[in-house]
Scaffold this active site. Sequence first.
Site, PDB file in Angstrom:
ATOM      1  N   GLN A  98      -9.799 -64.434   7.516  1.00 39.08           N
ATOM      2  CA  GLN A  98     -10.955 -63.719   6.987  1.00 39.08           C
ATOM      3  C   GLN A  98     -11.242 -64.080   5.533  1.00 39.08           C
ATOM      4  O   GLN A  98     -12.174 -63.568   4.938  1.00 39.08           O
ATOM      5  CB  GLN A  98     -10.713 -62.211   7.102  1.00 39.08           C
ATOM      6  CG  GLN A  98     -10.582 -61.726   8.534  1.00 39.08           C
ATOM      7  CD  GLN A  98     -10.190 -60.259   8.620  1.00 39.08           C
ATOM      8  OE1 GLN A  98     -10.298 -59.508   7.662  1.00 39.08           O
ATOM      9  NE2 GLN A  98      -9.720 -59.850   9.789  1.00 39.08           N
ATOM     10  N   HIS A 164      -8.406 -58.697   5.782  1.00 38.31           N
ATOM     11  CA  HIS A 164      -8.738 -57.447   5.085  1.00 38.31           C
ATOM     12  C   HIS A 164      -8.857 -57.623   3.571  1.00 38.31           C
ATOM     13  O   HIS A 164      -8.185 -56.956   2.791  1.00 38.31           O
ATOM     14  CB  HIS A 164      -7.709 -56.357   5.421  1.00 38.31           C
ATOM     15  CG  HIS A 164      -7.754 -55.893   6.837  1.00 38.31           C
ATOM     16  ND1 HIS A 164      -7.117 -54.752   7.270  1.00 38.31           N
ATOM     17  CD2 HIS A 164      -8.362 -56.420   7.935  1.00 38.31           C
ATOM     18  CE1 HIS A 164      -7.321 -54.598   8.572  1.00 38.31           C
ATOM     19  NE2 HIS A 164      -8.079 -55.605   8.987  1.00 38.31           N
ATOM     20  N   GLU A 256     -15.854 -46.331  10.243  1.00 38.94           N
ATOM     21  CA  GLU A 256     -16.314 -45.181   9.485  1.00 38.94           C
ATOM     22  C   GLU A 256     -17.495 -45.490   8.576  1.00 38.94           C
ATOM     23  O   GLU A 256     -17.629 -46.603   8.058  1.00 38.94           O
ATOM     24  CB  GLU A 256     -15.172 -44.649   8.598  1.00 38.94           C
ATOM     25  CG  GLU A 256     -13.965 -44.158   9.354  1.00 38.94           C
ATOM     26  CD  GLU A 256     -12.839 -43.687   8.442  1.00 38.94           C
ATOM     27  OE1 GLU A 256     -11.816 -43.238   8.974  1.00 38.94           O
ATOM     28  OE2 GLU A 256     -12.998 -43.746   7.196  1.00 38.94           O
ATOM     29  N   TYR A 266      -9.227 -41.301   1.591  1.00 37.33           N
ATOM     30  CA  TYR A 266      -9.870 -41.398   2.901  1.00 37.33           C
ATOM     31  C   TYR A 266      -8.879 -41.599   4.044  1.00 37.33           C
ATOM     32  O   TYR A 266      -9.277 -41.880   5.174  1.00 37.33           O
ATOM     33  CB  TYR A 266     -10.961 -42.478   2.847  1.00 37.33           C
ATOM     34  CG  TYR A 266     -12.087 -41.988   1.960  1.00 37.33           C
ATOM     35  CD1 TYR A 266     -13.155 -41.270   2.482  1.00 37.33           C
ATOM     36  CD2 TYR A 266     -12.009 -42.121   0.576  1.00 37.33           C
ATOM     37  CE1 TYR A 266     -14.130 -40.739   1.672  1.00 37.33           C
ATOM     38  CE2 TYR A 266     -12.980 -41.594  -0.250  1.00 37.33           C
ATOM     39  CZ  TYR A 266     -14.034 -40.905   0.302  1.00 37.33           C
ATOM     40  OH  TYR A 266     -14.999 -40.355  -0.510  1.00 37.33           O
ATOM     41  N   TYR A 277      -3.511 -50.695  17.864  1.00 37.43           N
ATOM     42  CA  TYR A 277      -3.883 -51.777  18.767  1.00 37.43           C
ATOM     43  C   TYR A 277      -2.949 -51.803  19.977  1.00 37.43           C
ATOM     44  O   TYR A 277      -1.740 -51.659  19.846  1.00 37.43           O
ATOM     45  CB  TYR A 277      -3.846 -53.125  18.040  1.00 37.43           C
ATOM     46  CG  TYR A 277      -4.976 -53.307  17.062  1.00 37.43           C
ATOM     47  CD1 TYR A 277      -6.283 -53.453  17.500  1.00 37.43           C
ATOM     48  CD2 TYR A 277      -4.737 -53.331  15.696  1.00 37.43           C
ATOM     49  CE1 TYR A 277      -7.334 -53.620  16.604  1.00 37.43           C
ATOM     50  CE2 TYR A 277      -5.769 -53.501  14.788  1.00 37.43           C
ATOM     51  CZ  TYR A 277      -7.066 -53.643  15.255  1.00 37.43           C
ATOM     52  OH  TYR A 277      -8.097 -53.794  14.356  1.00 37.43           O
TER      53      TYR A 277
END
Length: 387
Positions: A98, A164, A256, A266, A277
């Site tokens: 990513q 991430h 979210e 959060y 998963y």
Amino acid sequence: MTLMNRQHPLLALCLVAAVFLSGCTGAAPGAVAASTPAASVRINTLNSGLNQPWALAHLPGGGMLVTEKQGSLRRLSADGRQVLATISGVPTVHARGQGGLLDILLSPDFARSGELYLSYSEPGSGAEAGLSGTAIFKARLQGDALVGGQVIYRQSPKVSGSGHYGSRMLTGPDGYLWVSLGERQKESPAQDLTGSLGKIIRLRPDGQAAPDNPGWPAGSRPEIWSLGHRNPQGMAFHPNTGELWATEHGPQGGDELNRIRKGGNYGWPLRSYGCPYGSPVGEACRIGGGKHAPDFLEPVATWVPTSIAPSGLLFYGGERFAEWQGHAFVPGLGGQSVWRIVLKGDTEVHRDEPFGRLGERIRHISQGPDGWIYLLSDSGKLLRVER
């Protein structure tokens, strides 16, 4: 979305409809999941020759700058159809998984100063060889070159892996720089105030911590605004309140939409409406029982049981779609569509997919100076939503 809305009868139908409606959720009463575009909307493909584009900035006076994940910054024509130049002076990126060249943000005074910011996954060196982390690079655009470039912020610590990174950037109404940082798939650091993994941070334009950030305990990173985030990749300021909102990738389900409060926690990885998963889908597997309150802040909206992989956030404010002013638009990678969320305060009252199923992993959403909505897809397309 309130807990009552999450228990709306539509949720039971999601298990049956998930194959057809990726991202289906127990939405607020009246919510409609559209699989075909609104009659007044058409999708115009402006360019299909980009290479894994990640973000777009609209240039004053016309034209666009587009980041490509493998490390290129392209300048496009005003109509978006031509790549006019590849910008030199871009930092070296960790283009794996990513990671790569990610967001781009023009300084508020860009028309005068030419200053801009790039977020990217920075490879480590020396003792950090083999590691990487999100970094913020600031430079001036002169012609088709970045000059005077320097790294003004580095996520701490650098870690192994290639996922991430978060990496969305905004300039707030206060003039400070806001950056979303993922927890790099390490989970627990999202609750650790001595590092910036899994946080939203607030910086001065020079990369130092902004004043009036939350008063964290001694030893905490002073740039942290909020914590307990997994991989927030969409941020936008609400047009009426000026408050920051963000979208965040959940695990297996549990994506979210959050209203970001000063000092807010959060919940990740202690609470999520998603599941680990590989576990069976259902309420029983929700991480920490799902419900965030009272220990953590509840999301305003969630996508369960199927993730849409939210990649951005836009509050529309133009005249082209005047009936949508103030509505939130959330693009999805997994869902391959864009969701429209109608809010009343902190409550979701309606959601739909006004552009229909696009068949594309949507990576970026923005409102152009012309009032149209622009999208980038992982497949290399620049799309414009028109009438």
